[in-house]
Design a protein around this motif. Structure first.
Motif, PDB file in Angstrom:
ATOM      1  N   GLY A 187      14.089  63.081  48.400  1.00 52.36           N
ATOM      2  CA  GLY A 187      14.125  61.863  49.203  1.00 52.36           C
ATOM      3  C   GLY A 187      12.844  61.054  49.128  1.00 52.36           C
ATOM      4  N   ASP A 188      12.044  61.282  48.098  1.00 51.97           N
ATOM      5  CA  ASP A 188      10.780  60.544  47.920  1.00 51.97           C
ATOM      6  C   ASP A 188      11.111  59.134  47.420  1.00 51.97           C
ATOM      7  N   GLU A 189      11.092  58.163  48.337  1.00 51.88           N
ATOM      8  CA  GLU A 189      11.522  56.810  48.002  1.00 51.88           C
ATOM      9  C   GLU A 189      10.570  56.106  47.052  1.00 51.88           C
ATOM     10  N   VAL A 190       9.283  56.404  47.160  1.00 51.29           N
ATOM     11  CA  VAL A 190       8.292  55.756  46.296  1.00 51.29           C
ATOM     12  C   VAL A 190       8.502  56.161  44.843  1.00 51.29           C
ATOM     13  N   VAL A 191       8.598  57.476  44.606  1.00 52.32           N
ATOM     14  CA  VAL A 191       8.812  57.971  43.244  1.00 52.32           C
ATOM     15  C   VAL A 191      10.178  57.529  42.734  1.00 52.32           C
ATOM     16  N   PHE A 192      11.176  57.557  43.609  1.00 57.86           N
ATOM     17  CA  PHE A 192      12.518  57.114  43.242  1.00 57.86           C
ATOM     18  C   PHE A 192      12.472  55.684  42.709  1.00 57.86           C
ATOM     19  N   ALA A 193      11.857  54.782  43.463  1.00 57.23           N
ATOM     20  CA  ALA A 193      11.810  53.374  43.070  1.00 57.23           C
ATOM     21  C   ALA A 193      11.054  53.191  41.756  1.00 57.23           C
ATOM     22  N   ARG A 194       9.920  53.885  41.625  1.00 58.22           N
ATOM     23  CA  ARG A 194       9.094  53.730  40.426  1.00 58.22           C
ATOM     24  C   ARG A 194       9.809  54.235  39.170  1.00 58.22           C
ATOM     25  N   THR A 195      10.394  55.433  39.256  1.00 62.18           N
ATOM     26  CA  THR A 195      11.025  56.008  38.060  1.00 62.18           C
ATOM     27  C   THR A 195      12.337  55.306  37.718  1.00 62.18           C
ATOM     28  N   ALA A 196      13.108  54.918  38.725  1.00 62.94           N
ATOM     29  CA  ALA A 196      14.355  54.191  38.457  1.00 62.94           C
ATOM     30  C   ALA A 196      14.060  52.861  37.769  1.00 62.94           C
ATOM     31  N   GLU A 197      13.033  52.178  38.242  1.00 57.32           N
ATOM     32  CA  GLU A 197      12.656  50.901  37.627  1.00 57.32           C
ATOM     33  C   GLU A 197      12.171  51.110  36.193  1.00 57.32           C
ATOM     34  N   ALA A 198      11.394  52.157  35.967  1.00 65.79           N
ATOM     35  CA  ALA A 198      10.884  52.434  34.622  1.00 65.79           C
ATOM     36  C   ALA A 198      12.018  52.711  33.640  1.00 65.79           C
ATOM     37  N   LEU A 199      13.088  53.334  34.134  1.00 64.45           N
ATOM     38  CA  LEU A 199      14.233  53.658  33.283  1.00 64.45           C
ATOM     39  C   LEU A 199      15.280  52.536  33.250  1.00 64.45           C
ATOM     40  N   HIS A 200      15.005  51.458  34.013  1.00 62.27           N
ATOM     41  CA  HIS A 200      15.935  50.323  34.099  1.00 62.27           C
ATOM     42  C   HIS A 200      17.296  50.758  34.630  1.00 62.27           C
ATOM     43  N   LEU A 201      17.258  51.650  35.613  1.00 59.15           N
ATOM     44  CA  LEU A 201      18.475  52.092  36.285  1.00 59.15           C
ATOM     45  C   LEU A 201      18.508  51.511  37.691  1.00 59.15           C
ATOM     46  N   SER A 202      19.646  50.989  38.092  1.00 57.47           N
ATOM     47  CA  SER A 202      19.769  50.423  39.434  1.00 57.47           C
ATOM     48  C   SER A 202      19.921  51.539  40.466  1.00 57.47           C
ATOM     49  N   ASN A 203      19.613  51.205  41.712  1.00 57.02           N
ATOM     50  CA  ASN A 203      19.811  52.180  42.798  1.00 57.02           C
ATOM     51  C   ASN A 203      21.260  52.656  42.832  1.00 57.02           C
ATOM     52  N   ARG A 204      22.175  51.734  42.583  1.00 59.72           N
ATOM     53  CA  ARG A 204      23.601  52.083  42.624  1.00 59.72           C
ATOM     54  C   ARG A 204      23.941  53.098  41.530  1.00 59.72           C
ATOM     55  N   GLN A 205      23.423  52.895  40.325  1.00 59.32           N
ATOM     56  CA  GLN A 205      23.688  53.824  39.229  1.00 59.32           C
ATOM     57  C   GLN A 205      23.167  55.217  39.550  1.00 59.32           C
ATOM     58  N   VAL A 206      21.945  55.277  40.077  1.00 59.85           N
ATOM     59  CA  VAL A 206      21.329  56.576  40.364  1.00 59.85           C
ATOM     60  C   VAL A 206      22.048  57.265  41.514  1.00 59.85           C
ATOM     61  N   ASN A 207      22.338  56.522  42.568  1.00 58.17           N
ATOM     62  CA  ASN A 207      23.002  57.119  43.732  1.00 58.17           C
ATOM     63  C   ASN A 207      24.404  57.604  43.375  1.00 58.17           C
ATOM     64  N   TRP A 208      25.096  56.834  42.543  1.00 57.09           N
ATOM     65  CA  TRP A 208      26.436  57.256  42.124  1.00 57.09           C
ATOM     66  C   TRP A 208      26.346  58.562  41.330  1.00 57.09           C
ATOM     67  N   ALA A 209      25.387  58.608  40.387  1.00 55.13           N
ATOM     68  CA  ALA A 209      25.233  59.813  39.572  1.00 55.13           C
ATOM     69  C   ALA A 209      24.867  61.016  40.439  1.00 55.13           C
ATOM     70  N   HIS A 210      24.013  60.787  41.450  1.00 53.52           N
ATOM     71  CA  HIS A 210      23.607  61.888  42.327  1.00 53.52           C
ATOM     72  C   HIS A 210      24.797  62.424  43.112  1.00 53.52           C
ATOM     73  N   LEU A 211      25.627  61.524  43.612  1.00 54.16           N
ATOM     74  CA  LEU A 211      26.824  61.950  44.351  1.00 54.16           C
ATOM     75  C   LEU A 211      27.769  62.736  43.439  1.00 54.16           C
ATOM     76  N   GLN A 212      27.918  62.264  42.196  1.00 58.59           N
ATOM     77  CA  GLN A 212      28.783  62.975  41.264  1.00 58.59           C
ATOM     78  C   GLN A 212      28.249  64.378  40.970  1.00 58.59           C
ATOM     79  N   ALA A 213      26.934  64.469  40.815  1.00 57.53           N
ATOM     80  CA  ALA A 213      26.335  65.774  40.526  1.00 57.53           C
ATOM     81  C   ALA A 213      26.495  66.731  41.692  1.00 57.53           C
ATOM     82  N   LEU A 214      26.291  66.228  42.912  1.00 51.67           N
ATOM     83  CA  LEU A 214      26.453  67.068  44.100  1.00 51.67           C
ATOM     84  C   LEU A 214      27.906  67.512  44.252  1.00 51.67           C
ATOM     85  N   THR A 215      28.815  66.577  44.026  1.00 56.90           N
ATOM     86  CA  THR A 215      30.241  66.888  44.132  1.00 56.90           C
ATOM     87  C   THR A 215      30.641  67.955  43.130  1.00 56.90           C
ATOM     88  N   TRP A 216      30.087  67.829  41.931  1.00 57.89           N
ATOM     89  CA  TRP A 216      30.415  68.765  40.842  1.00 57.89           C
ATOM     90  C   TRP A 216      29.996  70.193  41.162  1.00 57.89           C
TER      91      TRP A 216
END
Length: 426
Positions: free
Chosen positions: A390-419
């Motif tokens: 839940g580290d929002e600072v690192v989340f924002a920095r790394t997501a931006e560096a990878l050009h991934l939107s919050n929606r893309q990352v959150n969706w992938a995280h939910l899928q991984a948890l569900t799996w």
């Protein structure tokens, strides 16, 4: 003398079984019968945990336990298996492990409020499953106009007897017959009058408490250690020879036992029994062997470490794999999975990560990420850990560096948890 599924399986009253025993795989089955009340197939339900949640992960666990632990011959014999699916699970790798002709996938309609675009958007996945040989079953909600594009794909339509009044049975059956070239199944049949009414209307298959309540089939599980499964995953990832993989199987009887039981189950669809490890590896192939090992790992306990560690590792692996699919070639996505799973290797084996990796042959980019936090996979691992903590600072920095939107990352995280959720439940 051959035994029937009923004789071979250990069945118990669902109200009296302790479903929290971690050494048991417990699967409920309810027969689906024809108009002569002969068993046509069985619908299976996972009862290995007390949780009633139905997720992509529980779908995978149910099929895996049915094939690997409970012994499909004892569970369903040669009958057709009906499995409830979430839409997330329809794209799951676990479906690669089973023979399509053995399984009917029960696909739910979408929640009320779904748009026509969302409903039609499911068609390519359903078409791909049909093309692979799976039969699809829909509930009566799929008879609505919005699901018109689904109907050519239906092998079965299940009509819920509790969802409509008796006087609507005839028009509903007629409509279904005109609208879809599918076999109708009357489910939740609770009285002889309901059975006669639907049979007289031409319905061929039936399911419900009047015929039989779900019974539990249980089997004691023998799970290999996570360390051994990690060794197997490592061998597969580096495309080791059949002889090397066979050598590992010979060293660990629990691993080889699970593999032979799985590959000889009727769900896998082979016509002859496989008795040699070498033959099993050759028949399964490296891709399916990897999927099997990954699922086996999520249902096994780490020696001396909390069960949640293995689950967390698999969530990490799956999340990194999903994130990598947005940016990297397919072969690199496989390595991303390994980085995620092996990132907790020190905890699982209770040794420093450097020591844990000494005996493991990994691609250099994987090692760079795990040991030095450098290379192509490092930002994916950092982002994955940020999702976890839940580290929002690192989340924002790394997501931006990878050009991934919050929606893309959150969706992938939910899928991984569900799996991965529930697969390591106590």
């Amino acid at each position: 003398m051959s035994t029937t599924p009923e004789q071979a399986a250990s069945e118990v009253d669902p109200t009296q079984e302790n479903v929290e025993d971690s050494n048991l795989a417990i699967i409920a089955r309810q027969p689906i019968v024809d108009q002569h009340r002969a068993v046509y197939g069985y619908e299976l339900f996972d009862r290995s945990t007390a949780s009633a949640s139905h997720t992509a992960a529980s779908d995978a666990a149910l099929l895996f336990n049915a094939l690997s632990y409970a012994g499909t011959e004892a569970l369903v014999g040669k009958k057709t298996v009906f499995i409830n699916c979430t839409h997330d699970s329809l794209a799951g790798g676990h479906l690669e492990l089973i023979h399509p002709e053995k399984v009917v996938l029960e696909v739910p309609t979408l929640p009320d409020g779904a748009t026509q675009e969302e409903i039609d958007g499911r068609v390519p996945v359903l078409e791909a499953l049909r093309a692979r040989g799976f039969r699809l079953a829909f509930n009566q909600n799929a008879l609505r106009r919005a699901y018109g594009n689904w109907m050519p794909l239906a092998a079965y339509i299940k009509l819920d007897m509790q969802a409509f009044k008796p006087e609507l049975a005839a028009p509903l059956v007629k409509f279904a017959g005109n609208y879809a070239k599918a076999t109708l199944v009357a489910e939740k049949v609770e009285t002889p009058e309901q059975f006669k009414m639907m049979s007289d209307l031409g319905v061929k298959l039936f399911q419900g408490f009047w015929f039989a309540k779900p019974s539990l089939v249980k089997a004691t599980t023998i799970r290999p250690s996570q360390a051994t499964i990690i060794q197997l995953i490592n061998l597969v990832r580096k495309q080791a020879s059949t002889a090397e993989i066979e050598d590992l199987l010979k060293k660990d009887p629990t691993l080889s036992f699970n593999l032979l039981r799985f590959i000889n189950s009727s769900g896998f669809g082979l016509s002859c029994e496989i008795t040699s490890f070498r033959h099993a590896v050759m028949i399964l192939g490296l891709k399916k062997l990897f999927r099997w090992a990954a699922l086996l790992m999520t249902t096994s306990r780490a020696d001396g470490s909390p069960p949640a560690v293995g689950q967390t590792a698999v969530v990490r692996g799956r999340l990194m794999e999903l994130l990598a699919t947005e940016l990297l070639p397919p072969e690199e996505c496989d390595n991303a999975f390994v980085v995620g799973v092996f990132s907790l290797l020190d905890t699982m084996l209770n040794v420093p990560i450097e020591k844990a990796l000494e005996s493991v042959a990994l691609p250099q980019p994987v090692t760079d990420a795990l040991l030095h936090n450098t290379g192509v996979f490092a930002p994916f691992l950092e982002l994955t850990k940020a999702c976890e903590s839940g580290d929002e600072v690192v989340f924002a920095r790394t997501a931006e560096a990878l050009h991934l939107s919050n929606r893309q990352v959150n969706w992938a995280h939910l899928q991984a948890l569900t799996w991965a959720e529930n697969l390591n439940a106590d």
